[in-house]
Motif scaffolding. Sequence first.
Motif, PDB file in Angstrom:
ATOM      1  N   VAL A 142      35.112  32.188  23.658  1.00 13.47           N
ATOM      2  CA  VAL A 142      34.638  33.291  22.826  1.00 13.47           C
ATOM      3  C   VAL A 142      35.849  33.945  22.179  1.00 13.47           C
ATOM      4  O   VAL A 142      36.816  34.271  22.862  1.00 13.47           O
ATOM      5  CB  VAL A 142      33.863  34.315  23.709  1.00 13.47           C
ATOM      6  N   ARG A 143      35.798  34.121  20.855  1.00 13.56           N
ATOM      7  CA  ARG A 143      36.943  34.700  20.140  1.00 13.56           C
ATOM      8  C   ARG A 143      36.550  36.044  19.542  1.00 13.56           C
ATOM      9  O   ARG A 143      36.438  36.182  18.334  1.00 13.56           O
ATOM     10  CB  ARG A 143      37.397  33.745  19.040  1.00 13.56           C
ATOM     11  N   ASN A 144      36.313  36.985  20.420  1.00 13.97           N
ATOM     12  CA  ASN A 144      35.898  38.299  19.933  1.00 13.97           C
ATOM     13  C   ASN A 144      36.802  39.415  20.432  1.00 13.97           C
ATOM     14  O   ASN A 144      36.360  40.561  20.574  1.00 13.97           O
ATOM     15  CB  ASN A 144      34.438  38.553  20.277  1.00 13.97           C
ATOM     16  N   GLN A 145      38.034  39.048  20.737  1.00  7.79           N
ATOM     17  CA  GLN A 145      39.091  39.999  21.050  1.00  7.79           C
ATOM     18  C   GLN A 145      38.640  41.065  22.056  1.00  7.79           C
ATOM     19  O   GLN A 145      38.133  40.741  23.089  1.00  7.79           O
ATOM     20  CB  GLN A 145      39.653  40.610  19.762  1.00  7.79           C
ATOM     21  N   CYS A 146      38.794  42.331  21.697  1.00  7.10           N
ATOM     22  CA  CYS A 146      38.521  43.401  22.669  1.00  7.10           C
ATOM     23  C   CYS A 146      37.057  43.440  23.093  1.00  7.10           C
ATOM     24  O   CYS A 146      36.735  43.922  24.170  1.00  7.10           O
ATOM     25  CB  CYS A 146      38.924  44.750  22.103  1.00  7.10           C
ATOM     26  N   SER A 147      36.166  42.926  22.247  1.00  9.16           N
ATOM     27  CA  SER A 147      34.747  42.866  22.621  1.00  9.16           C
ATOM     28  C   SER A 147      34.440  41.542  23.312  1.00  9.16           C
ATOM     29  O   SER A 147      33.268  41.258  23.608  1.00  9.16           O
ATOM     30  CB  SER A 147      33.848  42.961  21.387  1.00  9.16           C
ATOM     31  N   GLY A 148      35.439  40.732  23.547  1.00  5.31           N
ATOM     32  CA  GLY A 148      35.232  39.375  24.054  1.00  5.31           C
ATOM     33  C   GLY A 148      34.440  39.326  25.345  1.00  5.31           C
ATOM     34  O   GLY A 148      33.546  38.483  25.503  1.00  5.31           O
ATOM     35  N   PHE A 149      34.745  40.218  26.275  1.00  5.28           N
ATOM     36  CA  PHE A 149      34.039  40.132  27.562  1.00  5.28           C
ATOM     37  C   PHE A 149      32.579  40.522  27.409  1.00  5.28           C
ATOM     38  O   PHE A 149      31.702  39.910  28.027  1.00  5.28           O
ATOM     39  CB  PHE A 149      34.735  40.975  28.644  1.00  5.28           C
ATOM     40  N   VAL A 150      32.318  41.518  26.574  1.00  2.00           N
ATOM     41  CA  VAL A 150      30.924  41.936  26.339  1.00  2.00           C
ATOM     42  C   VAL A 150      30.159  40.795  25.660  1.00  2.00           C
ATOM     43  O   VAL A 150      29.034  40.461  26.065  1.00  2.00           O
ATOM     44  CB  VAL A 150      30.907  43.232  25.489  1.00  2.00           C
ATOM     45  N   TYR A 151      30.761  40.180  24.673  1.00  2.00           N
ATOM     46  CA  TYR A 151      30.118  39.022  24.018  1.00  2.00           C
ATOM     47  C   TYR A 151      29.901  37.887  25.024  1.00  2.00           C
ATOM     48  O   TYR A 151      28.840  37.262  25.061  1.00  2.00           O
ATOM     49  CB  TYR A 151      30.986  38.528  22.848  1.00  2.00           C
ATOM     50  N   ALA A 152      30.901  37.624  25.850  1.00  2.00           N
ATOM     51  CA  ALA A 152      30.815  36.524  26.821  1.00  2.00           C
ATOM     52  C   ALA A 152      29.700  36.784  27.835  1.00  2.00           C
ATOM     53  O   ALA A 152      28.947  35.874  28.201  1.00  2.00           O
ATOM     54  CB  ALA A 152      32.157  36.347  27.524  1.00  2.00           C
ATOM     55  N   MET A 153      29.584  38.026  28.276  1.00  3.70           N
ATOM     56  CA  MET A 153      28.509  38.394  29.216  1.00  3.70           C
ATOM     57  C   MET A 153      27.153  38.169  28.561  1.00  3.70           C
ATOM     58  O   MET A 153      26.210  37.696  29.202  1.00  3.70           O
ATOM     59  CB  MET A 153      28.614  39.875  29.581  1.00  3.70           C
ATOM     60  N   SER A 154      27.069  38.540  27.295  1.00  2.00           N
ATOM     61  CA  SER A 154      25.798  38.404  26.586  1.00  2.00           C
ATOM     62  C   SER A 154      25.415  36.935  26.449  1.00  2.00           C
ATOM     63  O   SER A 154      24.247  36.563  26.647  1.00  2.00           O
ATOM     64  CB  SER A 154      25.904  39.063  25.210  1.00  2.00           C
TER      65      SER A 154
ATOM     66  N   ILE B  65      43.696  52.178  32.203  1.00  2.00           N
ATOM     67  CA  ILE B  65      44.677  51.836  31.158  1.00  2.00           C
ATOM     68  C   ILE B  65      46.072  52.365  31.524  1.00  2.00           C
ATOM     69  O   ILE B  65      47.081  51.786  31.115  1.00  2.00           O
ATOM     70  CB  ILE B  65      44.231  52.373  29.775  1.00  2.00           C
ATOM     71  N   MET B  66      46.121  53.430  32.329  1.00  2.00           N
ATOM     72  CA  MET B  66      47.394  54.015  32.737  1.00  2.00           C
ATOM     73  C   MET B  66      48.285  52.967  33.416  1.00  2.00           C
ATOM     74  O   MET B  66      49.485  52.935  33.233  1.00  2.00           O
ATOM     75  CB  MET B  66      47.164  55.167  33.735  1.00  2.00           C
ATOM     76  N   LYS B  67      47.639  52.075  34.203  1.00  2.68           N
ATOM     77  CA  LYS B  67      48.394  51.086  35.002  1.00  2.68           C
ATOM     78  C   LYS B  67      48.589  49.748  34.312  1.00  2.68           C
ATOM     79  O   LYS B  67      49.538  49.032  34.588  1.00  2.68           O
ATOM     80  CB  LYS B  67      47.623  50.779  36.299  1.00  2.68           C
ATOM     81  N   TYR B  68      47.619  49.387  33.450  1.00  2.00           N
ATOM     82  CA  TYR B  68      47.619  48.015  32.924  1.00  2.00           C
ATOM     83  C   TYR B  68      47.727  47.913  31.408  1.00  2.00           C
ATOM     84  O   TYR B  68      47.795  46.794  30.880  1.00  2.00           O
ATOM     85  CB  TYR B  68      46.336  47.284  33.358  1.00  2.00           C
ATOM     86  N   GLY B  69      47.700  49.053  30.699  1.00  2.00           N
ATOM     87  CA  GLY B  69      47.671  48.974  29.240  1.00  2.00           C
ATOM     88  C   GLY B  69      46.351  48.387  28.779  1.00  2.00           C
ATOM     89  O   GLY B  69      45.365  48.352  29.525  1.00  2.00           O
ATOM     90  N   ASN B  70      46.362  47.923  27.538  1.00  2.00           N
ATOM     91  CA  ASN B  70      45.155  47.322  26.949  1.00  2.00           C
ATOM     92  C   ASN B  70      45.227  45.810  27.167  1.00  2.00           C
ATOM     93  O   ASN B  70      46.059  45.135  26.573  1.00  2.00           O
ATOM     94  CB  ASN B  70      45.124  47.676  25.456  1.00  2.00           C
ATOM     95  N   THR B  71      44.356  45.308  28.008  1.00  2.00           N
ATOM     96  CA  THR B  71      44.356  43.862  28.289  1.00  2.00           C
ATOM     97  C   THR B  71      43.205  43.159  27.546  1.00  2.00           C
ATOM     98  O   THR B  71      42.734  42.088  27.959  1.00  2.00           O
ATOM     99  CB  THR B  71      44.254  43.560  29.804  1.00  2.00           C
ATOM    100  N   THR B  72      42.760  43.761  26.457  1.00  2.00           N
ATOM    101  CA  THR B  72      41.797  43.156  25.522  1.00  2.00           C
ATOM    102  C   THR B  72      40.573  42.554  26.238  1.00  2.00           C
ATOM    103  O   THR B  72      39.833  43.289  26.857  1.00  2.00           O
ATOM    104  CB  THR B  72      42.545  42.162  24.612  1.00  2.00           C
ATOM    105  N   ALA B  73      40.388  41.244  26.172  1.00  2.66           N
ATOM    106  CA  ALA B  73      39.160  40.645  26.736  1.00  2.66           C
ATOM    107  C   ALA B  73      39.078  40.802  28.251  1.00  2.66           C
ATOM    108  O   ALA B  73      38.006  40.639  28.836  1.00  2.66           O
ATOM    109  CB  ALA B  73      39.071  39.172  26.365  1.00  2.66           C
ATOM    110  N   ALA B  74      40.205  41.129  28.884  1.00  5.21           N
ATOM    111  CA  ALA B  74      40.210  41.252  30.348  1.00  5.21           C
ATOM    112  C   ALA B  74      39.950  42.684  30.810  1.00  5.21           C
ATOM    113  O   ALA B  74      39.622  42.919  31.973  1.00  5.21           O
ATOM    114  CB  ALA B  74      41.546  40.771  30.901  1.00  5.21           C
ATOM    115  N   SER B  75      40.070  43.650  29.908  1.00  4.39           N
ATOM    116  CA  SER B  75      40.148  45.045  30.369  1.00  4.39           C
ATOM    117  C   SER B  75      38.880  45.515  31.077  1.00  4.39           C
ATOM    118  O   SER B  75      38.938  46.163  32.119  1.00  4.39           O
ATOM    119  CB  SER B  75      40.510  45.972  29.203  1.00  4.39           C
ATOM    120  N   ILE B  76      37.718  45.197  30.530  1.00  4.44           N
ATOM    121  CA  ILE B  76      36.469  45.686  31.129  1.00  4.44           C
ATOM    122  C   ILE B  76      36.250  45.080  32.506  1.00  4.44           C
ATOM    123  O   ILE B  76      35.892  45.783  33.455  1.00  4.44           O
ATOM    124  CB  ILE B  76      35.273  45.387  30.200  1.00  4.44           C
TER     125      ILE B  76
END
Length: 335
Positions: free
Chosen positions: A111-123, A287-298
Amino acid sequence: MYNSKITGMGYFVPDNVVTNDDLSKMMDTNDAWIQERTGIKERRWIEKGSGETSSSMGAKAAKIAIERAGLTKDDIDFIVFATLSPDMYFPGCGVQIQEILDMPTIGALDVRNQCSGFVYAMSVADQFIKTGMYKNVLVIGSEYHSGGLDLTTRGRGVSVIFGDGAGAAVLSRTEDNNKGILSTHLHSEGKHARELVVEAPSIAHWVPQILEENDPNDESYYPYMNGTFVFKNAVVRFSEVIMEGLVKNSILPTDIDMFIPHQANLRISQFIQKKFQLRDDQVYNNIMKYGNTTAASIIIALTEAWEKGKIKDNDLVVLAAFGSGFTWGSVIMRW
Ligand code: UT7
């Protein structure tokens, strides 16, 4: 009709901690600016030469998720892998996971949806399970950002934000229609594709051309972000897509037990929290500890919140993301 629910989750972040002070030795930035504008104190970056990649981190997270689901790799029917930082231009990371985890020859989708990638992948996984096609789908979000950032002052607007890491979830079939994913909501607006982009290498700007031009000012292979514009769109779209999910399920913000926003910027999360009048215990940020990890963050945040006992049986959990594309989406779940 079946529902899908998360039966196992895991995450992996590299050991190497990079603080804001570390970054100020590489470029003209400082801890105060980064914390004030983003909330980030530190992030994890893969140690150069360690051999770690988006796939290898994803595989580590996936092993934990599969084990916690009480399954083995052979019980997984399909892989969905979300990343913007794949090991190779092609093939995608999904097939790398199939190989690393020595899985049967199941299907693997990237899935190539960057920051929304995990939400798209779940869907995507949810649809396969709801139709009865698959029983257990492995969903992974993983990013190796640090290898592709401009670590000079020129790139500071982007590079201080991003961190490396991976998370994974096993979505499994349930016959209880009141549990698991209740609905997912996906959107895009391609006219803003260039507001948050890595343009090259692409077929339009291929490696030989980049080498031939040898232009020291060529930034096309580094991420570009029109930060203020992205921020303004993010707060609007986040709100819309959460509201869409609440309306669809006839629920109120007060019914939300846990809201996990994509970790783009602590100020965005706080804006949304205020807008929906959520208490601190209804929102989880890391985010304080890990920054923005895009598709992994959620999925990293969801796993951490669950590990800390912040998500209990029957809780109403809301996930939402916005990012490059633009793409945005939400997932409404009953735990
Ligand atoms: O995850 C995908 C979606 N992404 C997002 O949702 C991110 C949305 N955008 C943001 O989070 C914010 O816009 C940023 C954190 C990227 C930037 O914050 P900002 O408050 O919008 O700052 P800015 O870009 O307007 O820059 C303000 C100033 C500028 O200096 P001047 O022109 O005012 O003199 C920048 O050059 O801050 C400067 N600046 C920095 N200073 C120190 C930019 N980056 C840095 C830095 N350190 N790292």
